[in-house]
Design a protein around this motif. Sequence first.
Motif, PDB file in Angstrom:
ATOM      1  N   ALA A 177      16.241  -2.579 -14.864  1.00 47.38           N
ATOM      2  CA  ALA A 177      16.342  -2.346 -13.424  1.00 47.38           C
ATOM      3  C   ALA A 177      15.112  -2.946 -12.738  1.00 47.38           C
ATOM      4  O   ALA A 177      14.034  -3.017 -13.330  1.00 47.38           O
ATOM      5  CB  ALA A 177      16.425  -0.855 -13.131  1.00 47.38           C
ATOM      6  N   LEU A 178      15.294  -3.396 -11.490  1.00 53.24           N
ATOM      7  CA  LEU A 178      14.176  -3.931 -10.707  1.00 53.24           C
ATOM      8  C   LEU A 178      13.505  -2.791  -9.950  1.00 53.24           C
ATOM      9  O   LEU A 178      14.181  -1.854  -9.506  1.00 53.24           O
ATOM     10  CB  LEU A 178      14.687  -4.976  -9.713  1.00 53.24           C
ATOM     11  CG  LEU A 178      15.247  -6.264 -10.343  1.00 53.24           C
ATOM     12  CD1 LEU A 178      16.032  -7.062  -9.303  1.00 53.24           C
ATOM     13  CD2 LEU A 178      14.129  -7.107 -10.937  1.00 53.24           C
ATOM     14  N   VAL A 179      12.186  -2.890  -9.786  1.00 55.21           N
ATOM     15  CA  VAL A 179      11.450  -1.830  -9.104  1.00 55.21           C
ATOM     16  C   VAL A 179      10.982  -2.314  -7.729  1.00 55.21           C
ATOM     17  O   VAL A 179      10.311  -3.339  -7.623  1.00 55.21           O
ATOM     18  CB  VAL A 179      10.227  -1.396  -9.938  1.00 55.21           C
ATOM     19  CG1 VAL A 179       9.422  -0.329  -9.198  1.00 55.21           C
ATOM     20  CG2 VAL A 179      10.673  -0.883 -11.301  1.00 55.21           C
ATOM     21  N   VAL A 180      11.373  -1.565  -6.699  1.00 54.40           N
ATOM     22  CA  VAL A 180      10.924  -1.844  -5.335  1.00 54.40           C
ATOM     23  C   VAL A 180      10.026  -0.677  -4.897  1.00 54.40           C
ATOM     24  O   VAL A 180      10.456   0.473  -4.913  1.00 54.40           O
ATOM     25  CB  VAL A 180      12.121  -1.979  -4.361  1.00 54.40           C
ATOM     26  CG1 VAL A 180      11.626  -2.256  -2.948  1.00 54.40           C
ATOM     27  CG2 VAL A 180      13.070  -3.079  -4.822  1.00 54.40           C
ATOM     28  N   VAL A 181       8.781  -0.987  -4.541  1.00 53.02           N
ATOM     29  CA  VAL A 181       7.811   0.043  -4.177  1.00 53.02           C
ATOM     30  C   VAL A 181       7.478  -0.057  -2.695  1.00 53.02           C
ATOM     31  O   VAL A 181       7.091  -1.126  -2.218  1.00 53.02           O
ATOM     32  CB  VAL A 181       6.492  -0.142  -4.970  1.00 53.02           C
ATOM     33  CG1 VAL A 181       5.496   0.947  -4.603  1.00 53.02           C
ATOM     34  CG2 VAL A 181       6.750  -0.143  -6.457  1.00 53.02           C
ATOM     35  N   ASP A 182       7.610   1.052  -1.976  1.00 55.18           N
ATOM     36  CA  ASP A 182       7.087   1.139  -0.611  1.00 55.18           C
ATOM     37  C   ASP A 182       5.661   1.667  -0.742  1.00 55.18           C
ATOM     38  O   ASP A 182       5.440   2.807  -1.113  1.00 55.18           O
ATOM     39  CB  ASP A 182       7.962   2.081   0.223  1.00 55.18           C
ATOM     40  CG  ASP A 182       7.491   2.183   1.677  1.00 55.18           C
ATOM     41  OD1 ASP A 182       6.287   1.908   1.937  1.00 55.18           O
ATOM     42  OD2 ASP A 182       8.303   2.551   2.541  1.00 55.18           O
ATOM     43  N   ASN A 183       4.707   0.793  -0.414  1.00 53.14           N
ATOM     44  CA  ASN A 183       3.308   1.078  -0.735  1.00 53.14           C
ATOM     45  C   ASN A 183       2.471   1.395   0.504  1.00 53.14           C
ATOM     46  O   ASN A 183       1.253   1.236   0.492  1.00 53.14           O
ATOM     47  CB  ASN A 183       2.742  -0.176  -1.430  1.00 53.14           C
ATOM     48  CG  ASN A 183       1.892   0.148  -2.637  1.00 53.14           C
ATOM     49  OD1 ASN A 183       1.900   1.272  -3.120  1.00 53.14           O
ATOM     50  ND2 ASN A 183       1.152  -0.827  -3.120  1.00 53.14           N
ATOM     51  N   ALA A 184       3.123   1.833   1.580  1.00 54.52           N
ATOM     52  CA  ALA A 184       2.442   2.001   2.869  1.00 54.52           C
ATOM     53  C   ALA A 184       1.229   2.930   2.781  1.00 54.52           C
ATOM     54  O   ALA A 184       0.152   2.608   3.283  1.00 54.52           O
ATOM     55  CB  ALA A 184       3.425   2.520   3.916  1.00 54.52           C
ATOM     56  N   MET A 185       1.395   4.069   2.131  1.00 53.89           N
ATOM     57  CA  MET A 185       0.301   5.054   2.073  1.00 53.89           C
ATOM     58  C   MET A 185      -0.848   4.573   1.197  1.00 53.89           C
ATOM     59  O   MET A 185      -2.015   4.814   1.493  1.00 53.89           O
ATOM     60  CB  MET A 185       0.829   6.372   1.500  1.00 53.89           C
ATOM     61  CG  MET A 185       1.513   7.222   2.501  1.00 53.89           C
ATOM     62  SD  MET A 185       0.278   8.160   3.420  1.00 53.89           S
ATOM     63  CE  MET A 185       1.354   9.120   4.441  1.00 53.89           C
ATOM     64  N   ALA A 186      -0.504   3.913   0.079  1.00 49.62           N
ATOM     65  CA  ALA A 186      -1.531   3.512  -0.894  1.00 49.62           C
ATOM     66  C   ALA A 186      -2.438   2.414  -0.344  1.00 49.62           C
ATOM     67  O   ALA A 186      -3.583   2.285  -0.780  1.00 49.62           O
ATOM     68  CB  ALA A 186      -0.872   3.047  -2.183  1.00 49.62           C
ATOM     69  N   THR A 187      -1.945   1.644   0.599  1.00 50.50           N
ATOM     70  CA  THR A 187      -2.647   0.532   1.253  1.00 50.50           C
ATOM     71  C   THR A 187      -2.829  -0.660   0.310  1.00 50.50           C
ATOM     72  O   THR A 187      -2.933  -0.472  -0.902  1.00 50.50           O
ATOM     73  CB  THR A 187      -4.066   0.894   1.806  1.00 50.50           C
ATOM     74  OG1 THR A 187      -5.032   0.824   0.751  1.00 50.50           O
ATOM     75  CG2 THR A 187      -4.111   2.257   2.466  1.00 50.50           C
ATOM     76  N   PRO A 188      -2.920  -1.885   0.864  1.00 51.87           N
ATOM     77  CA  PRO A 188      -3.163  -3.064   0.012  1.00 51.87           C
ATOM     78  C   PRO A 188      -4.532  -2.992  -0.679  1.00 51.87           C
ATOM     79  O   PRO A 188      -4.749  -3.659  -1.682  1.00 51.87           O
ATOM     80  CB  PRO A 188      -3.143  -4.235   0.999  1.00 51.87           C
ATOM     81  CG  PRO A 188      -2.456  -3.732   2.218  1.00 51.87           C
ATOM     82  CD  PRO A 188      -2.733  -2.260   2.282  1.00 51.87           C
ATOM     83  N   VAL A 189      -5.437  -2.177  -0.144  1.00 51.90           N
ATOM     84  CA  VAL A 189      -6.785  -2.097  -0.711  1.00 51.90           C
ATOM     85  C   VAL A 189      -6.760  -1.411  -2.072  1.00 51.90           C
ATOM     86  O   VAL A 189      -7.418  -1.843  -3.015  1.00 51.90           O
ATOM     87  CB  VAL A 189      -7.731  -1.350   0.257  1.00 51.90           C
ATOM     88  CG1 VAL A 189      -9.113  -1.169  -0.353  1.00 51.90           C
ATOM     89  CG2 VAL A 189      -7.816  -2.093   1.583  1.00 51.90           C
ATOM     90  N   TYR A 190      -6.004  -0.331  -2.173  1.00 52.72           N
ATOM     91  CA  TYR A 190      -6.006   0.463  -3.409  1.00 52.72           C
ATOM     92  C   TYR A 190      -4.746   0.253  -4.244  1.00 52.72           C
ATOM     93  O   TYR A 190      -4.558   0.932  -5.255  1.00 52.72           O
ATOM     94  CB  TYR A 190      -6.139   1.951  -3.073  1.00 52.72           C
ATOM     95  CG  TYR A 190      -7.376   2.260  -2.269  1.00 52.72           C
ATOM     96  CD1 TYR A 190      -8.631   1.872  -2.740  1.00 52.72           C
ATOM     97  CD2 TYR A 190      -7.300   2.907  -1.046  1.00 52.72           C
ATOM     98  CE1 TYR A 190      -9.771   2.138  -2.003  1.00 52.72           C
ATOM     99  CE2 TYR A 190      -8.436   3.173  -0.307  1.00 52.72           C
ATOM    100  CZ  TYR A 190      -9.663   2.788  -0.795  1.00 52.72           C
ATOM    101  OH  TYR A 190     -10.794   3.044  -0.057  1.00 52.72           O
ATOM    102  N   SER A 191      -3.895  -0.675  -3.826  1.00 53.14           N
ATOM    103  CA  SER A 191      -2.617  -0.850  -4.526  1.00 53.14           C
ATOM    104  C   SER A 191      -2.802  -1.174  -5.999  1.00 53.14           C
ATOM    105  O   SER A 191      -3.650  -1.973  -6.375  1.00 53.14           O
ATOM    106  CB  SER A 191      -1.829  -1.978  -3.868  1.00 53.14           C
ATOM    107  OG  SER A 191      -0.680  -2.244  -4.646  1.00 53.14           O
ATOM    108  N   ILE A 192      -1.964  -0.556  -6.828  1.00 50.58           N
ATOM    109  CA  ILE A 192      -1.911  -0.926  -8.241  1.00 50.58           C
ATOM    110  C   ILE A 192      -0.522  -1.469  -8.572  1.00 50.58           C
ATOM    111  O   ILE A 192      -0.227  -1.771  -9.716  1.00 50.58           O
ATOM    112  CB  ILE A 192      -2.237   0.282  -9.149  1.00 50.58           C
ATOM    113  CG1 ILE A 192      -1.344   1.484  -8.797  1.00 50.58           C
ATOM    114  CG2 ILE A 192      -3.707   0.660  -9.021  1.00 50.58           C
ATOM    115  CD1 ILE A 192      -1.439   2.631  -9.792  1.00 50.58           C
TER     116      ILE A 192
END
Length: 392
Positions: A177-192
């Motif tokens: 399966a493909l994974v789609v992540v909504d990363n709004a809260m984590a921010t591009p700064v802390y994204s993993i």
Amino acid sequence: MDKFSKRTRAVHSGVRRSKYNELSEAIFLTQGFVYDTAEQAEQRFVQLGDDEFIYARYGNPTVAMLEDRMADLEGVEAGFATASGMAAVNGALMSLLKAGDHVVSSRALFGSCLYILEEVLARFGVEVTLVDGRDMDAWKAAIRPDTKVVFFESISNPTLEVIDMKAVIDLAHANDALVVVDNAMATPVYSIAGELGADLIVYSTTKHVDGQGRCLGGIVLGKKELVRGPVEAYLKHTGGAMSPFNAWVMLKSLDTLMLRVNHQAETAMKLAEALDGHAKLNSVSFPLHPSHPQYEMTKAQYDGVGTVLAIDVKGGKDECFRFLNALNIFTITNNFADSKSLVTHPATTTHQRLPQELKDTLGITPGLVRVSCGLEDTDDLIADVLQALDAI
Ligand SMILES: *Cc1c(COP(=O)(O)O)cnc(C)c1O
């Protein structure tokens, strides 16, 4: 820019200079592009090169600068910038799914994300199973051989539930399966998310990227074969493109993104510490504070978890409203991730329409307040919350 740190790349990546050699990134506020010859026009429609443009709904140099810089920060190959965060969520899902497919998603989602999953996808014959995203057994039980996409908010808005992203991505990939992540809260700064191999990573750039309350925007990031393939095909033909002006605002904001987000995140942590155990609160929720139920897992995966905390004021709606109305610096709104500190009462605003049962399941209580820390002085902000709690 690979050899430089994220802080340097946030300022320099993706720059395209015109023949005038401007210092600041230019706004190419143009819908169309012209061709030297008819043959060149024909060639562009046969095969568009990496830095060639034909129409701003398909791509634009200013928008491309933002896409390249965001992709570089995430450590992925490509991006497609959109008119809003929801255009990005919708584009990512619609471009990967067709009738008969199955999706598994965490239940703790932003209201509009829930609408796409429950209403829009269902109308097109996509079956969606919602699970408690904190429960690995629930993910395991829900994923089936026909599961095409797994979707979640890495850190949920507004309840700050954290997905064990590594475990869920591994599980999804083991099932093709493909994974789609909504990363709004984590921010591009802390994204993993990029590092852990999420297939598509979606941001509302309305949030921390602009971070100053001006423009709507979003982006879908990921591998080139997906982003320049089905995602771009869907978005360029259905009209979700970001305007060059908004892309320019976002691009200039990336210069200060890390400074802003690091400071705001530090304030959020200090506020969580100051409020921990406060007599007027049922709970303080910040995933990197030891009191958060998922603290150990979060700490093992993340260096930062964004700029927002959730507090639950004792009593009910009345006590909570008294607190909100007594704040002097924090402003009442439904937005977050701004340079100005903001508070939201989800139960009566962003999540008002949810049935009570779902509010209960998600923890959207009458006392829940989403607290978004801005760029003001940390001590002023802490003092403001404490005096408003005293005023209840
Ligand atoms: C705000 C938000 C969105 C939507 O973004 P817009 O730019 O307002 O369209 C989507 N997902 C999450 C988690 C959000 O917080």
